[in-house]
Design an enzyme around this catalytic site. Structure first.
Site, PDB file in Angstrom:
ATOM      1  N   HIS A 274      -0.910   0.677   9.534  1.00  0.00           N
ATOM      2  CA  HIS A 274       0.057   0.882   8.454  1.00  0.00           C
ATOM      3  C   HIS A 274       0.306  -0.440   7.732  1.00  0.00           C
ATOM      4  O   HIS A 274       1.111  -1.261   8.197  1.00  0.00           O
ATOM      5  CB  HIS A 274       1.369   1.427   9.009  1.00  0.00           C
TER       6      HIS A 274
ATOM      7  N   CYS B 207      -3.779   5.650   7.739  1.00  0.00           N
ATOM      8  CA  CYS B 207      -3.534   6.372   8.999  1.00  0.00           C
ATOM      9  C   CYS B 207      -4.076   7.801   8.905  1.00  0.00           C
ATOM     10  O   CYS B 207      -5.281   7.984   8.819  1.00  0.00           O
ATOM     11  CB  CYS B 207      -2.050   6.323   9.360  1.00  0.00           C
TER      12      CYS B 207
ATOM     13  N   GLU C 142       2.028  -0.886   5.141  1.00  0.00           N
ATOM     14  CA  GLU C 142       3.416  -0.915   4.679  1.00  0.00           C
ATOM     15  C   GLU C 142       4.375  -1.385   5.766  1.00  0.00           C
ATOM     16  O   GLU C 142       5.535  -1.703   5.471  1.00  0.00           O
ATOM     17  CB  GLU C 142       3.825   0.465   4.147  1.00  0.00           C
TER      18      GLU C 142
END
Length: 208
Positions: free
Chosen positions: A187, A82, A189
């Site tokens: 993202h 990001c 994650e």
């Protein structure tokens, strides 16, 4: 699988990235200092927030020379997430400070000229297209979906750099790779099994 160093420079959700690396079967180490950057064999630069804030934090902590040496001279595999991806570029319309300049790219704000109702920031799940073989994303694994939260996007000057494209009011670069340098606008994650697969691939990428 090797260990990934995750850089904590005050502008990223480091704990979430570490947890996903561990879920992917890897080992993760939170690092803060130039000396720790110099020891890294794989490095993630996460990031949320404004471009100038991110660059100023890297500068304030004395990280800029160590990062550039690791990325460009020592060919350490680096993944920007990001804001971390955007910091790897030359400039951003969001701020006035120069970026790291590792990738010949600029960061632009979303601007929709068709009068549509698309919102900024671009937030939520979106599919990607993978136009070429690369070490991060499979080209033959069917639909891949990732979670995005951003108001700015990367525009690469070299057409060889993008490895994933997303459409949100027009196509933009969702991921790039130049040799040992990777960036993803989404993202991993927060992207469940797709993010886990991506981080697993990064774990397996060899250090020159």
């Amino acid at each position: 699988m090797s260990e990934i160093s995750v850089l904590d420079y005050g502008a990223g959700n480091v704990s979430s990235v570490i947890r996903m690396i561990e879920r992917a079967g890897g080992r993760a180490r939170r690092i803060y200092s130039p000396a720790e950057v110099a020891e890294a064999t794989k490095l993630i630069i996460p990031g949320v927030g404004a471009f100038d804030y991110g660059m100023s934090q890297l500068e304030l902590r004395g990280l800029l020379p160590a990062l550039t040496t690791a990325a460009l001279e020592n060919a350490v595999p680096v993944l920007g997430i990001c804001l971390g991806m955007q910091l790897m570029c030359r400039t951003s319309q969001e701020g006035k400070m120069p970026g790291l300049g590792w990738i010949d790219a600029h960061v632009l704000r979303f601007s929709f000229t068709n009068g549509g109702s698309l919102r900024v920031p671009h937030m939520g799940w979106n599919t990607i297209q993978v136009p070429r073989e690369n070490q991060l994303l499979a080209t033959d694994s069917g639909e891949q979906r990732f979670y995005f939260v951003h108001s700015y996007y990367v525009a690469c000057n070299d057409p060889a750099d993008p490895i994933a494209i997303t459409d949100y009011g027009g196509k933009f670069v969702a991921a790039f790779q130049r040799k040992n340098l990777f960036g993803v606008q989404f993202h991993p994650e927060k992207s469940h099994r797709f993010g886990m697969e991506l981080l697993s691939n990064f774990l397996e990428f060899p250090h020159a």
